[in-house]
Design a protein around this motif. Structure first.
Motif, PDB file in Angstrom:
ATOM      1  N   ASP A  50       0.851  -1.191   0.000  1.00  0.00           N
ATOM      2  CA  ASP A  50       0.000   0.000   0.000  1.00  0.00           C
ATOM      3  C   ASP A  50       0.884   1.237   0.000  1.00  0.00           C
ATOM      4  O   ASP A  50       1.237   1.782   1.051  1.00  0.00           O
ATOM      5  N   SER A  51       1.257   1.701  -1.183  1.00  0.00           N
ATOM      6  CA  SER A  51       2.105   2.882  -1.304  1.00  0.00           C
ATOM      7  C   SER A  51       2.013   3.419  -2.717  1.00  0.00           C
ATOM      8  O   SER A  51       1.516   2.751  -3.623  1.00  0.00           O
ATOM      9  N   CYS A  52       2.477   4.630  -2.897  1.00  0.00           N
ATOM     10  CA  CYS A  52       2.635   5.229  -4.231  1.00  0.00           C
ATOM     11  C   CYS A  52       4.101   5.623  -4.378  1.00  0.00           C
ATOM     12  O   CYS A  52       4.686   6.217  -3.467  1.00  0.00           O
ATOM     13  N   LEU A  53       4.679   5.316  -5.525  1.00  0.00           N
ATOM     14  CA  LEU A  53       6.081   5.642  -5.793  1.00  0.00           C
ATOM     15  C   LEU A  53       6.148   6.905  -6.645  1.00  0.00           C
ATOM     16  O   LEU A  53       5.483   6.999  -7.674  1.00  0.00           O
ATOM     17  N   VAL A  54       6.919   7.879  -6.184  1.00  0.00           N
ATOM     18  CA  VAL A  54       7.081   9.148  -6.899  1.00  0.00           C
ATOM     19  C   VAL A  54       8.493   9.221  -7.453  1.00  0.00           C
ATOM     20  O   VAL A  54       9.471   9.102  -6.716  1.00  0.00           O
ATOM     21  N   ARG A  55       8.601   9.404  -8.760  1.00  0.00           N
ATOM     22  CA  ARG A  55       9.897   9.561  -9.425  1.00  0.00           C
ATOM     23  C   ARG A  55       9.967  10.990  -9.966  1.00  0.00           C
ATOM     24  O   ARG A  55       9.189  11.368 -10.846  1.00  0.00           O
ATOM     25  N   VAL A  56      10.866  11.775  -9.435  1.00  0.00           N
ATOM     26  CA  VAL A  56      11.050  13.143  -9.925  1.00  0.00           C
ATOM     27  C   VAL A  56      12.008  13.102 -11.104  1.00  0.00           C
ATOM     28  O   VAL A  56      13.166  12.695 -10.949  1.00  0.00           O
ATOM     29  N   PRO A  57      11.552  13.471 -12.299  1.00  0.00           N
ATOM     30  CA  PRO A  57      12.464  13.437 -13.453  1.00  0.00           C
ATOM     31  C   PRO A  57      13.650  14.368 -13.244  1.00  0.00           C
ATOM     32  O   PRO A  57      13.520  15.420 -12.602  1.00  0.00           O
ATOM     33  N   SER A  58      14.810  13.994 -13.775  1.00  0.00           N
ATOM     34  CA  SER A  58      15.999  14.843 -13.662  1.00  0.00           C
ATOM     35  C   SER A  58      15.721  16.200 -14.291  1.00  0.00           C
ATOM     36  O   SER A  58      15.132  16.298 -15.364  1.00  0.00           O
ATOM     37  N   GLY A  59      16.126  17.239 -13.587  1.00  0.00           N
ATOM     38  CA  GLY A  59      15.868  18.597 -14.057  1.00  0.00           C
ATOM     39  C   GLY A  59      14.571  19.169 -13.539  1.00  0.00           C
ATOM     40  O   GLY A  59      14.296  20.354 -13.728  1.00  0.00           O
ATOM     41  N   ASN A  60      13.747  18.341 -12.862  1.00  0.00           N
ATOM     42  CA  ASN A  60      12.478  18.795 -12.294  1.00  0.00           C
ATOM     43  C   ASN A  60      12.599  18.931 -10.778  1.00  0.00           C
ATOM     44  O   ASN A  60      13.567  18.472 -10.173  1.00  0.00           O
ATOM     45  N   GLU A  61      11.591  19.560 -10.185  1.00  0.00           N
ATOM     46  CA  GLU A  61      11.521  19.704  -8.736  1.00  0.00           C
ATOM     47  C   GLU A  61      10.103  19.366  -8.293  1.00  0.00           C
ATOM     48  O   GLU A  61       9.133  19.785  -8.923  1.00  0.00           O
ATOM     49  N   ARG A  62       9.994  18.578  -7.217  1.00  0.00           N
ATOM     50  CA  ARG A  62       8.667  18.196  -6.731  1.00  0.00           C
ATOM     51  C   ARG A  62       7.991  19.371  -6.048  1.00  0.00           C
ATOM     52  O   ARG A  62       8.571  20.056  -5.216  1.00  0.00           O
TER      53      ARG A  62
END
Length: 512
Positions: A50-62
């Motif tokens: 029970d989770s969600c995985l967040v991948r921040v693309p390179s060059g981006n900011e969450r």
């Protein structure tokens, strides 16, 4: 009064009903729907169930995180961004640095190899300290130079002793093999490939084979184009095109490094690794607080505008979180020989729940339309509504109270006179600010409770003195704290009349 509804009104209501059902049916657990997932609420192992995985693309900011319950049960979530908070032996990220070891035509690359090797060492030494890193090289074949480990010093020693001697460059075949090796890192949530090459390909494979393999394995591909030939050279331009086609589909980072200009080259590499490290640190897991409940989760990504240096734009990614083991609702026992009963859960080919939701929306819209039609042609004689009053006016003579807002109840409790009020800009709700230190957040344990999905459970602390001096401190909140729309770090002075931002909520500080 008789109200008549035209066929067009009925058609609009019917369209809304169908659209609502269709949108619910098409709801996805990941975003975007194709390509490498930025937000995945049904991630594969080793992510917790029970989770969600967040991948921040390179060059981006969450940016902000928001969530909305999809049922009657309250949903609450936290963002796990520290390696120490990850469950079991799971690691956040594993990165392979894949280095082209070919000498180039007429051994031209050897003249600038020492400079290039120093830049590669700069990349390895500045990766996040808790990142699992491996060094591989390739020419005709791929070879392991340093295994996956958090011992970055050993990886740097390998890079410092590297030499180039390969005659062939099978870029696509060896990059595909590197992706396969990365996919075998079963303890890593995120898998990344940094390719260091001039983009030459001497094999028969195509770049599209790399992107297909990367998408299937969940590997993000970034590239540093190390160009020892002059800028504008035809082979340099072809190499740039190859690397862009390779990295763009995964929203990977690609930078051009021209070795003939040492100062500029070092600056470009520094920017590359800073952006890369920021994306790794911004990635992580969204996990439920307490019993998991269905919710729609939104993550904002702040990304650069292509062709406009220094400018950014925000793109939102939305996915639905569905707990894996939600106990089913209690039902009356049914006879096994009545298969027709299963059809009761479907209406017009859509799940009954979605149809009921759509029907409810349509009925509400029709009721609003009736109300508007009944008022058409005249105004009430009762004068201006009280709601036209300025939201920020203090009401003289009112008793001193503390207003604590929760999602389900509003309670007033007697308290000493507040120092000031925080007034929510969007709806006018007033929150009393007591003397001393007061925490702000969505948890009911705070002195000021702000029930909003973009506000952390304990978001910030506001301290005030009787002489009217106030200080706000961000408490490591997910979406940050702003004063007059400027993000703060640590303690920040705030004056009466200033606007305090907690996630997307704006609160104005006014005198008591």
């Amino acid at each position: 009064m008789t109200n008549r509804f035209s066929p067009s009104v009925i058609a609009v209501a019917a369209a809304l009903l169908v659209a609502t059902g269709a949108q619910a049916q098409d709801a996805a657990t990941r975003a975007p729907a194709t390509g490498l997932a930025i937000l995945d609420c049904a991630p594969p192992a080793p992510a917790p169930e029970d989770s969600c995985l967040v991948r921040v693309p390179s060059g981006n900011e969450r940016g902000d995180m928001r969530f909305r319950p999809l049922g009657e049960k309250k949903a609450d979530f936290d963002f796990v961004k520290s390696v120490d908070e990850l469950p079991g032996d799971v690691t956040l990220s594993a990165t392979m640095v894949l280095i082209d070891l070919s000498v180039g035509d007429a051994s031209g690359r050897k003249r600038s190899w020492t400079r290039e090797r120093d830049l590669i060492s700069q990349v390895v030494s500045n990766l996040p300290s808790d990142e699992k890193v491996a060094i591989y090289g390739f020419g005709n074949d791929i070879v392991e130079l340093s295994p996956f480990s958090t011992n970055h010093a050993a990886a740097q020693d390998v890079v410092k002793s590297l030499d180039i001697q390969e005659r062939n460059t099978r870029l696509v075949a060896n990059s595909t093999r590197a992706i396969e090796l990365l996919s075998q890192q079963d303890d890593a949530l995120l898998k990344n490939l940094i390719l260091i090459t001039d983009g030459d390909e001497e094999g028969l494979a195509t770049v599209e084979e790399i992107t297909a393999a990367a998408e299937e394995a969940g590997v993000s591909v970034s590239a540093l184009g190390m160009f020892w030939r002059a800028q504008g050279n035809a082979r340099t331009t072809r190499g740039i095109d190859v690397l862009k086609r390779l990295t763009d589909p995964q929203k990977g980072l690609m930078e051009e490094v021209y070795l003939q200009s040492p100062t500029t080259a070092s600056s470009v590499v520094s920017e590359f690794i800073s952006s890369y490290a920021k994306s790794v640190k911004g990635s992580g897991l969204i996990v439920p607080v307490g019993d998991p409940a269905p919710a729609r989760i939104t993550i904002d990504m702040i990304e650069p505008v292509i062709g406009q240096p220094g400018r950014t734009q925000t793109e939102s990614y939305v996915a639905e979180f569905q707990p894996a083991n939600v106990p089913p609702a209690e039902e009356e026992p049914q006879d096994a020989a009545e298969p027709e009963e299963e059809a009761e859960n479907m209406i017009l080919g859509l799940p009954a729940l979605y149809v009921y939701i759509g029907a409810g929306v349509a009925v509400l819209l029709l009721l609003l339309l009736v109300l508007l039609l009944s008022r058409r042609g005249g105004r009430s004689d009762s004068g201006d509504l009280d709601g036209d009053q300025d939201l920020f006016d203090d009401e003289p003579g009112s008793p001193e109270t503390v207003l604590r807002q929760d999602e389900d109840i509003h309670t007033q409790v007697s308290a000493p006179p507040p120092l000031a009020y925080l007034v929510r800009v969007d709806n006018g709700h007033r929150f009393a600010v007591p003397a001393g230190r007061a925490t702000l957040g969505r948890s009911g344990t705070n002195a000021v409770v702000i029930p909003d999905g973009g506000v952390s459970r304990v978001h910030a602390e506001l301290s005030g003195t009787p002489d009217g001096r106030f200080t706000v401190t961000d408490l490591d909140s997910l979406n940050g704290t702003l004063v007059n729309d400027r993000k703060i770090k640590g303690a920040q002075k705030i004056n009466v009349g200033d606007t305090l931002g907690l996630g997307s909520v704006r609160l104005k500080l006014v005198r008591a």
